[in-house]
Design a protein around this motif. Sequence first.
Motif, PDB file in Angstrom:
ATOM      1  N   GLY A  29       0.813  -1.212   0.000  1.00 27.33           N
ATOM      2  CA  GLY A  29       0.000   0.000   0.000  1.00 27.33           C
ATOM      3  C   GLY A  29       0.846   1.260   0.000  1.00 27.33           C
ATOM      4  N   GLN A  30       1.934   1.247   0.766  1.00 26.03           N
ATOM      5  CA  GLN A  30       2.824   2.413   0.804  1.00 26.03           C
ATOM      6  C   GLN A  30       3.503   2.619  -0.551  1.00 26.03           C
ATOM      7  N   ALA A  31       3.880   1.533  -1.194  1.00 29.40           N
ATOM      8  CA  ALA A  31       4.502   1.645  -2.520  1.00 29.40           C
ATOM      9  C   ALA A  31       3.508   2.222  -3.519  1.00 29.40           C
ATOM     10  N   LEU A  32       2.261   1.747  -3.464  1.00 25.86           N
ATOM     11  CA  LEU A  32       1.239   2.270  -4.380  1.00 25.86           C
ATOM     12  C   LEU A  32       0.902   3.725  -4.075  1.00 25.86           C
ATOM     13  N   THR A  33       0.872   4.080  -2.792  1.00 23.04           N
ATOM     14  CA  THR A  33       0.615   5.466  -2.415  1.00 23.04           C
ATOM     15  C   THR A  33       1.708   6.377  -2.957  1.00 23.04           C
ATOM     16  N   GLU A  34       2.947   5.921  -2.830  1.00 23.66           N
ATOM     17  CA  GLU A  34       4.078   6.713  -3.340  1.00 23.66           C
ATOM     18  C   GLU A  34       3.995   6.854  -4.862  1.00 23.66           C
ATOM     19  N   LEU A  35       3.606   5.769  -5.533  1.00 22.21           N
ATOM     20  CA  LEU A  35       3.489   5.814  -6.997  1.00 22.21           C
ATOM     21  C   LEU A  35       2.352   6.730  -7.455  1.00 22.21           C
ATOM     22  N   SER A  36       1.312   6.882  -6.640  1.00 25.85           N
ATOM     23  CA  SER A  36       0.170   7.712  -7.030  1.00 25.85           C
ATOM     24  C   SER A  36       0.465   9.206  -6.903  1.00 25.85           C
ATOM     25  N   LYS A  37       1.552   9.564  -6.258  1.00 27.27           N
ATOM     26  CA  LYS A  37       1.909  10.976  -6.098  1.00 27.27           C
ATOM     27  C   LYS A  37       2.389  11.535  -7.435  1.00 27.27           C
ATOM     28  N   ASP A  38       2.253  12.866  -7.590  1.00 30.92           N
ATOM     29  CA  ASP A  38       2.716  13.517  -8.815  1.00 30.92           C
ATOM     30  C   ASP A  38       4.215  13.365  -8.985  1.00 30.92           C
ATOM     31  N   LYS A  39       4.944  13.542  -7.889  1.00 27.79           N
ATOM     32  CA  LYS A  39       6.401  13.389  -7.943  1.00 27.79           C
ATOM     33  C   LYS A  39       6.793  12.244  -7.024  1.00 27.79           C
ATOM     34  N   ALA A  40       6.654  11.045  -7.546  1.00 27.51           N
ATOM     35  CA  ALA A  40       6.946   9.846  -6.750  1.00 27.51           C
ATOM     36  C   ALA A  40       8.454   9.706  -6.554  1.00 27.51           C
ATOM     37  N   SER A  41       8.828   9.338  -5.354  1.00 25.25           N
ATOM     38  CA  SER A  41      10.224   9.070  -5.039  1.00 25.25           C
ATOM     39  C   SER A  41      10.489   7.587  -5.346  1.00 25.25           C
ATOM     40  N   MET A  42      11.241   7.366  -6.409  1.00 24.95           N
ATOM     41  CA  MET A  42      11.510   5.990  -6.814  1.00 24.95           C
ATOM     42  C   MET A  42      12.297   5.245  -5.741  1.00 24.95           C
ATOM     43  N   LYS A  43      13.082   5.994  -4.961  1.00 25.37           N
ATOM     44  CA  LYS A  43      13.828   5.365  -3.885  1.00 25.37           C
ATOM     45  C   LYS A  43      12.861   4.805  -2.845  1.00 25.37           C
ATOM     46  N   GLN A  44      11.827   5.575  -2.500  1.00 27.03           N
ATOM     47  CA  GLN A  44      10.808   5.117  -1.548  1.00 27.03           C
ATOM     48  C   GLN A  44      10.020   3.929  -2.111  1.00 27.03           C
ATOM     49  N   VAL A  45       9.654   4.016  -3.396  1.00 26.13           N
ATOM     50  CA  VAL A  45       8.909   2.934  -4.033  1.00 26.13           C
ATOM     51  C   VAL A  45       9.729   1.650  -3.999  1.00 26.13           C
ATOM     52  N   GLU A  46      10.997   1.743  -4.343  1.00 22.61           N
ATOM     53  CA  GLU A  46      11.871   0.568  -4.345  1.00 22.61           C
ATOM     54  C   GLU A  46      12.054   0.020  -2.931  1.00 22.61           C
ATOM     55  N   SER A  47      12.156   0.899  -1.961  1.00 27.80           N
ATOM     56  CA  SER A  47      12.308   0.467  -0.574  1.00 27.80           C
ATOM     57  C   SER A  47      11.071  -0.314  -0.109  1.00 27.80           C
ATOM     58  N   HIS A  48       9.881   0.244  -0.374  1.00 23.27           N
ATOM     59  CA  HIS A  48       8.642  -0.433   0.022  1.00 23.27           C
ATOM     60  C   HIS A  48       8.449  -1.745  -0.753  1.00 23.27           C
ATOM     61  N   THR A  49       8.794  -1.721  -2.023  1.00 25.01           N
ATOM     62  CA  THR A  49       8.670  -2.933  -2.844  1.00 25.01           C
ATOM     63  C   THR A  49       9.633  -4.000  -2.357  1.00 25.01           C
ATOM     64  N   SER A  50      10.830  -3.606  -2.022  1.00 24.63           N
ATOM     65  CA  SER A  50      11.822  -4.547  -1.514  1.00 24.63           C
ATOM     66  C   SER A  50      11.353  -5.163  -0.197  1.00 24.63           C
ATOM     67  N   GLN A  51      10.815  -4.322   0.690  1.00 20.12           N
ATOM     68  CA  GLN A  51      10.289  -4.810   1.964  1.00 20.12           C
ATOM     69  C   GLN A  51       9.123  -5.767   1.723  1.00 20.12           C
TER      70      GLN A  51
END
Length: 128
Positions: A29-51
């Motif tokens: 959910g956190q990864a999807l929330t980050e992706l839904s933002k206008d300026k998504a932080s790919m580092k955050q997305v990768e971190s949540h996806t990795s977790q």
Amino acid sequence: MANSSMPIERLQALDNVEKEIASCIQSAGQALTELSKDKASMKQVESHTSQFLKTLNHVEGELSKHINYLTQVSTGQPHEGSAYGSVKMYKTARHRLEHTRSRLQDLENLKNRALASTVRPASAQNNP
């Protein structure tokens, strides 16, 4: 390890797996929330996806262990802490015993009817 504590330990392990599944869903959910933002932080997305993937792999391994254990229990194979085979044999023996008693009672009833029918004609001949 005591046999009586095994079920409690297994339930605690399953409770931990359930918590890890909730954590896994939260990471997704956190990864999807980050992706839904206008300026998504790919580092955050990768971190949540990795977790998410790490937790998912651990959950899969734990569930596989529990499934293997349940497979052993359900097939009647001997294993630590099970009384399944003994209980099944007891119930089968009990069933056979009850069936034998029932059949013996039927035979007793037949014998009594046969004796009663042979006694009546003899007494009827003596008392005309």
